[in-house]
Motif scaffolding. Structure first.
Motif, mmCIF file in Angstrom:
data_model
loop_
_atom_site.group_PDB
_atom_site.id
_atom_site.type_symbol
_atom_site.label_atom_id
_atom_site.label_comp_id
_atom_site.label_asym_id
_atom_site.label_seq_id
_atom_site.Cartn_x
_atom_site.Cartn_y
_atom_site.Cartn_z
ATOM 1 N N VAL A 43 22.789 -7.741 -5.343
ATOM 2 C CA VAL A 43 24.012 -8.391 -4.870
ATOM 3 C C VAL A 43 25.202 -7.485 -5.186
ATOM 4 N N THR A 44 26.026 -7.232 -4.174
ATOM 5 C CA THR A 44 27.226 -6.408 -4.350
ATOM 6 C C THR A 44 28.438 -7.313 -4.525
ATOM 7 N N VAL A 45 29.191 -7.066 -5.590
ATOM 8 C CA VAL A 45 30.384 -7.850 -5.896
ATOM 9 C C VAL A 45 31.620 -7.031 -5.536
ATOM 10 N N THR A 46 32.572 -7.658 -4.888
ATOM 11 C CA THR A 46 33.819 -6.995 -4.509
ATOM 12 C C THR A 46 34.997 -7.735 -5.128
ATOM 13 N N TYR A 49 24.820 -5.331 -8.451
ATOM 14 C CA TYR A 49 24.044 -5.893 -9.556
ATOM 15 C C TYR A 49 22.582 -6.046 -9.127
ATOM 16 N N ALA A 50 21.672 -5.602 -9.997
ATOM 17 C CA ALA A 50 20.236 -5.723 -9.713
ATOM 18 C C ALA A 50 19.653 -7.009 -10.273
ATOM 19 N N GLY A 51 20.389 -7.683 -11.134
ATOM 20 C CA GLY A 51 19.918 -8.925 -11.728
ATOM 21 C C GLY A 51 21.067 -9.889 -11.938
ATOM 22 N N ASN A 52 20.733 -11.117 -12.302
ATOM 23 C CA ASN A 52 21.754 -12.125 -12.536
ATOM 24 C C ASN A 52 22.629 -11.724 -13.730
#
Length: 228
Positions: free
Chosen positions: A69-72, A100-103
């Protein structure tokens, strides 16, 4: 460079500080009637008083996924400092991204050129990269003509063709009427898969009784007719 942020605490700016910055047309500062605003006026440069330092967060997906998941983070002013590493800044330093590769749950503190700070909360709970674990149970009917198989997963799974998905979405059932071996692929809601082999060998299959009748003759006769 078309704009620059200068804190009101600055009390001196060199006459050559912005030499070569032909496109500079605005100074952002935090207070009026200061050396900075007077410098802007004397040099025919517009100035703007800063608003609150704000930042918003977005995610490439908030649905359950087995991918990264990519956070912006998008700020309304240039970010000059942050408390966490691993982020990639845009050219104007107003947009930050990290994959992110994990939570993860963490708070990022951003700082602008005026020393204002804003805390940004990052919360990722939708990454699942673990395949489901499976339990297989078989129930042979009393007459040994059918065998019902039940597959139970440790999490919600998707429907499989030919199988009935339970109301809890964690079980699949199928009734076999003949012996056979087949592989079944189970997929969880994030897309992870697990495979199990179903082997049915204990169904008793009776051969169908067939009867044929023949006659010694079908022609009209005054003799006996033998039926076999």
């Amino acid at each position: 460079m078309t704009e620059i942020t200068i804190p009101s605490s600055v009390t001196s700016i060199s006459s050559t500080a912005f030499s070569g910055c032909n496109k500079l047309n605005q100074i952002i500062t935090d207070k009026d009637n200061t050396y900075v605003t007077n410098y802007a006026k004397n040099n025919n440069i517009k100035y703007q008083l800063s608003t609150d330092f704000l930042a918003t967060v977005s995610y490439s997906t908030t649905s359950l996924t087995n991918q990264n998941v990519t956070v912006t983070i998008t700020a309304n002013r240039e970010v000059t400092q942050m408390t966490q590493t691993g982020w990639i800044a845009s050219t104007d330093k107003k947009i930050l991204t990290k994959t992110y590769a994990g939570n993860a749950t963490e708070t990022i503190t951003l700082k602008d050129a005026l020393e204002n700070t804003v805390d940004v909360e990052i919360k990722i709970t939708n990454i699942d990269k673990t395949a489901p674990t499976l339990k297989v149970e078989k129930t042979l009917s009393a007459d040994k003509k059918t065998n019902t198989v039940k597959i139970t997963a440790n999490e919600e799974i998707k429907t499989v063709t030919g199988w009935t998905l339970g109301t809890d979405k964690k079980t699949l059932t199928k009734t076999y009427t003949e012996n056979k071996t087949e592989k079944v692929t189970i997929t969880d809601l994030a897309g992870n898969t697990a495979e199990t082999t179903i082997e049915i060998t204990n169904i008793v299959q009776t051969e169908k009784l067939t009867v044929s009748v023949s006659y010694s003759t079908k022609a009209q006769t005054n003799g006996e007719v033998t039926v076999t």
